[in-house]
Design a protein around this motif. Structure first.
Motif, PDB file in Angstrom:
ATOM      1  N   GLN A  16       0.714  -1.484  -0.011  1.00  0.00           N
ATOM      2  CA  GLN A  16       0.089  -0.133  -0.206  1.00  0.00           C
ATOM      3  C   GLN A  16       0.826   1.357  -0.170  1.00  0.00           C
ATOM      4  N   ARG A  17       2.007   1.310  -0.581  1.00  0.00           N
ATOM      5  CA  ARG A  17       2.900   2.335  -0.908  1.00  0.00           C
ATOM      6  C   ARG A  17       2.629   2.972  -2.254  1.00  0.00           C
ATOM      7  N   LEU A  18       1.898   2.245  -3.275  1.00  0.00           N
ATOM      8  CA  LEU A  18       1.731   2.593  -4.467  1.00  0.00           C
ATOM      9  C   LEU A  18       0.483   2.423  -5.055  1.00  0.00           C
ATOM     10  N   GLN A  19      -0.228   3.588  -5.564  1.00  0.00           N
ATOM     11  CA  GLN A  19      -1.578   3.143  -6.111  1.00  0.00           C
ATOM     12  C   GLN A  19      -1.547   3.422  -7.570  1.00  0.00           C
ATOM     13  N   LYS A  20      -2.409   2.337  -8.033  1.00  0.00           N
ATOM     14  CA  LYS A  20      -2.135   1.969  -9.374  1.00  0.00           C
ATOM     15  C   LYS A  20      -3.547   1.609  -9.781  1.00  0.00           C
ATOM     16  N   LEU A  21      -4.112   2.185 -10.941  1.00  0.00           N
ATOM     17  CA  LEU A  21      -5.690   2.132 -11.309  1.00  0.00           C
ATOM     18  C   LEU A  21      -5.403   1.621 -12.835  1.00  0.00           C
ATOM     19  N   PRO A  22      -6.332   1.120 -13.357  1.00  0.00           N
ATOM     20  CA  PRO A  22      -6.397   0.470 -14.810  1.00  0.00           C
ATOM     21  C   PRO A  22      -6.870   1.635 -15.891  1.00  0.00           C
ATOM     22  N   ALA A  23      -6.075   1.632 -16.955  1.00  0.00           N
ATOM     23  CA  ALA A  23      -6.493   2.470 -17.952  1.00  0.00           C
ATOM     24  C   ALA A  23      -7.512   1.846 -18.961  1.00  0.00           C
ATOM     25  N   GLY A  41      -2.889  13.127  -1.713  1.00  0.00           N
ATOM     26  CA  GLY A  41      -2.809  11.782  -2.223  1.00  0.00           C
ATOM     27  C   GLY A  41      -4.394  10.973  -2.287  1.00  0.00           C
ATOM     28  N   PHE A  42      -5.496  11.936  -2.185  1.00  0.00           N
ATOM     29  CA  PHE A  42      -6.776  11.248  -2.168  1.00  0.00           C
ATOM     30  C   PHE A  42      -7.099  10.734  -3.622  1.00  0.00           C
ATOM     31  N   VAL A  43      -6.540  11.396  -4.592  1.00  0.00           N
ATOM     32  CA  VAL A  43      -6.940  10.996  -5.996  1.00  0.00           C
ATOM     33  C   VAL A  43      -5.676  10.253  -6.513  1.00  0.00           C
ATOM     34  N   PRO A  44      -5.523   9.202  -6.691  1.00  0.00           N
ATOM     35  CA  PRO A  44      -4.322   8.605  -7.383  1.00  0.00           C
ATOM     36  C   PRO A  44      -4.197   8.902  -8.749  1.00  0.00           C
ATOM     37  N   PRO A  45      -2.993   8.819  -9.299  1.00  0.00           N
ATOM     38  CA  PRO A  45      -2.646   9.093 -10.558  1.00  0.00           C
ATOM     39  C   PRO A  45      -3.563   8.274 -11.608  1.00  0.00           C
ATOM     40  N   GLY A  46      -4.288   8.672 -12.355  1.00  0.00           N
ATOM     41  CA  GLY A  46      -5.301   8.142 -13.464  1.00  0.00           C
ATOM     42  C   GLY A  46      -6.567   7.933 -12.718  1.00  0.00           C
ATOM     43  N   GLY A  47      -6.672   8.503 -11.770  1.00  0.00           N
ATOM     44  CA  GLY A  47      -8.065   8.576 -10.898  1.00  0.00           C
ATOM     45  C   GLY A  47      -9.031   9.669 -11.250  1.00  0.00           C
ATOM     46  N   GLN A  48      -8.561  10.531 -11.997  1.00  0.00           N
ATOM     47  CA  GLN A  48      -9.376  11.903 -12.363  1.00  0.00           C
ATOM     48  C   GLN A  48     -10.733  11.526 -12.912  1.00  0.00           C
ATOM     49  N   THR A  49     -10.933  10.463 -13.702  1.00  0.00           N
ATOM     50  CA  THR A  49     -12.181  10.126 -14.197  1.00  0.00           C
ATOM     51  C   THR A  49     -13.389  10.148 -13.412  1.00  0.00           C
ATOM     52  N   PRO A  50     -14.634  10.531 -13.628  1.00  0.00           N
ATOM     53  CA  PRO A  50     -15.894  10.386 -12.792  1.00  0.00           C
ATOM     54  C   PRO A  50     -16.003   9.208 -12.242  1.00  0.00           C
ATOM     55  N   GLU A  51     -15.827   8.122 -12.888  1.00  0.00           N
ATOM     56  CA  GLU A  51     -16.072   6.551 -12.320  1.00  0.00           C
ATOM     57  C   GLU A  51     -15.205   6.520 -10.954  1.00  0.00           C
ATOM     58  N   MET A  52     -13.846   6.834 -11.196  1.00  0.00           N
ATOM     59  CA  MET A  52     -13.029   6.631 -10.189  1.00  0.00           C
ATOM     60  C   MET A  52     -13.086   7.546  -9.123  1.00  0.00           C
ATOM     61  N   LEU A  53     -13.326   9.017  -9.231  1.00  0.00           N
ATOM     62  CA  LEU A  53     -13.726   9.922  -8.273  1.00  0.00           C
ATOM     63  C   LEU A  53     -14.939   9.280  -7.491  1.00  0.00           C
ATOM     64  N   ALA A  54     -15.926   8.643  -8.106  1.00  0.00           N
ATOM     65  CA  ALA A  54     -17.130   8.289  -7.478  1.00  0.00           C
ATOM     66  C   ALA A  54     -16.715   6.862  -6.310  1.00  0.00           C
ATOM     67  N   ARG A  55     -15.479   6.405  -6.730  1.00  0.00           N
ATOM     68  CA  ARG A  55     -15.200   5.366  -5.903  1.00  0.00           C
ATOM     69  C   ARG A  55     -14.768   5.803  -4.367  1.00  0.00           C
ATOM     70  N   LEU A  56     -14.559   7.008  -4.179  1.00  0.00           N
ATOM     71  CA  LEU A  56     -13.600   7.357  -2.898  1.00  0.00           C
ATOM     72  C   LEU A  56     -14.805   7.289  -1.791  1.00  0.00           C
ATOM     73  N   VAL A  57     -14.074   6.464  -0.805  1.00  0.00           N
ATOM     74  CA  VAL A  57     -15.045   6.428   0.354  1.00  0.00           C
ATOM     75  C   VAL A  57     -14.254   6.945   1.775  1.00  0.00           C
ATOM     76  N   VAL A  58     -15.171   7.365   2.740  1.00  0.00           N
ATOM     77  CA  VAL A  58     -14.761   7.952   3.844  1.00  0.00           C
ATOM     78  C   VAL A  58     -15.089   7.074   4.956  1.00  0.00           C
ATOM     79  N   ARG A  59     -14.367   6.401   5.848  1.00  0.00           N
ATOM     80  CA  ARG A  59     -14.820   5.638   6.954  1.00  0.00           C
ATOM     81  C   ARG A  59     -15.007   6.571   8.301  1.00  0.00           C
TER      82      ARG A  59
END
Length: 416
Positions: free
Chosen positions: A228-235, A339-357
């Motif tokens: 959990q030291r690197l955030q990767k999202l698929p293109a 670091g709340f939005v990882p690289p490649g996570g600027q798309t609306p679908e990825m932004l909608a996946r953000l969760v706060v516990r």
């Protein structure tokens, strides 16, 4: 259906033109809906009276539309890979045909030779092998498949050694074919001398080094993701720009210099092979060390990149005219960090996946649209409501990004 029909407004899922058109229409529909909501239009009367209810309704509608865009984008990406696979095979054979024309043109004054025959046979043999490999992976991009990483992006660490392997294979196939047709004597001895280890050592060192870097980079990325030291999202699909940019699409100096240096040295090796086709390309040790230095910079950057999301502070959000008070259920809180939005996570679908516990309750971060984008969420600030299910007292706040990486915990006091 005719080709012209498919190239126009076709939306069939079984052809590349239809997949791209479907994705284009989904994007246009999403942008229209986002701008409409940003202007305060399109809200049903049942939620228009409540700021919290209208915000949640807008966020849910945009999330559903964003998922449609993402689905259409993946379909278009798969169709593009299939189309690229076919065109890449055609390009390989066109290159072999160009070599044939060049050989015929240069032979008009000097005559045909065994070396020219060997070059054409080597090109045809290599093109045949690449065609078979592309057919086996036609749904994953054909010739592109070995160069695509787990995140569905073109991998710089794979593309560089891939180019060196193809050049070296072609360079080794040329004298091998000439050896098969040569008679014992000075010609054969010269061909063997051209394959001597001392001559080929810089070239082999570059191939081994770049291949080792590819293996090591894959290991480094996997270990950092698991830790959990690197955030990767698929293109959605691989792009040529992936070789020169990071996951967010910004220019990357380590990647660009690695590709540039490797391309220049590769061109030198190609010229050497064209001048002396009966020998492996002779690379000066200075150029081999230049590639090694470039690879070291690239590898060091892979070790250094990436970080976990970090919550720095949590405060109650106050609207103009409100009184200052403690955080209570129903209030909006503002989470500040990095670091709340990882690289490649600027798309609306990825932004909608953000969760706060918030304590035991998981709160999805609402999408707040404005003309041309979103004010919430962002990479440094998240705004979420404190749900009524949260019990008064000390409560822990934690952010979970779209990549599934959890931030540190921050404790706040929730009043009754």
């Amino acid at each position: 259906m005719s080709r012209s029909t498919h190239a126009g407004g076709c939306t069939c899922d079984d052809c590349p033109h239809g997949a791209r058109e479907g994705h284009r229409r989904a994007v246009a529909a999403f942008l229209e809906k986002r701008d409409e909501f940003a202007a305060g239009q399109g809200l049903p009367a049942a939620v228009a009276h409540s700021l919290g209810a209208s915000r949640q309704w807008v966020s849910d509608e945009l999330t559903l539309s964003a998922r449609t865009v993402a689905d259409r984008g993946r379909e278009a990406g798969n169709s593009w890979l299939y189309l690229f696979s076919r065109r890449a095979v055609l390009a390989v054979w066109i290159a072999a045909g160009i070599l044939l024309l060049v050989q015929v043109g240069t032979a008009l004054g000097t005559g045909w030779s065994t070396a020219r025959t060997a070059a054409l046979l080597a090109a045809a043999g290599l093109a045949g092998l690449l065609t078979v490999a592309a057919r086996a992976q036609s749904l994953r991009g054909g010739l592109l498949a070995p160069l695509v990483g787990e995140d569905n992006r073109l991998s710089t660490s794979k593309a560089v050694p891939g180019a060196w392997v193809v050049l070296t294979a072609f360079a080794a196939l040329l004298p091998a074919l000439r050896l098969a047709a040569s008679q014992p004597g000075p010609e054969r001895e010269a061909l063997y001398a051209g394959l001597a280890l001392g001559r080929a050592l810089p070239l082999l060192a570059v191939v081994a080094l770049t291949s080792g870097v590819a293996v090591l980079v894959r290991r480094v990325v996997c270990v950092r993701i698991m830790g959990q030291r690197l955030q990767k999202l698929p293109a959605d699909r691989p792009r040529g720009a992936d070789l020169l940019t990071d996951d967010a699409g910004r220019g990357s100096f380590p990647d660009a210099q690695y590709v540039l240096v490797s391309t220049v040295v590769l061109a030198y090796a190609g010229v050497s092979l064209a001048r002396f086709p009966d020998q492996l390309p002779r690379l000066p040790w200075a150029l081999a060390l230049l590639v090694a230095l470039s690879a070291a910079v690239y590898l060091a950057a892979k070790y250094a990149e990436g970080s976990r999301p970090l919550v720095l502070s949590v405060v109650r959000r106050r609207e103009p005219g409100d009184l200052d008070s403690a955080v209570r259920p129903g209030d909006d809180i503002e989470i500040r960090g990095v670091g709340f939005v990882p690289p490649g996570g600027q798309t609306p679908e990825m932004l909608a996946r953000l969760v706060v516990r918030i304590g035991p309750v998981h709160v999805h971060v609402p999408l707040v649209p404005v003309a041309g984008g979103f004010t919430n969420p962002s990479d440094a600030v998240l705004t979420v409501p404190v749900p009524a299910e949260v019990e008064p007292g000390r409560v822990e706040i934690q952010v979970v990004t779209a990549a599934g990486v959890e931030s540190n915990r921050c404790t706040i006091d929730v009043a009754e």
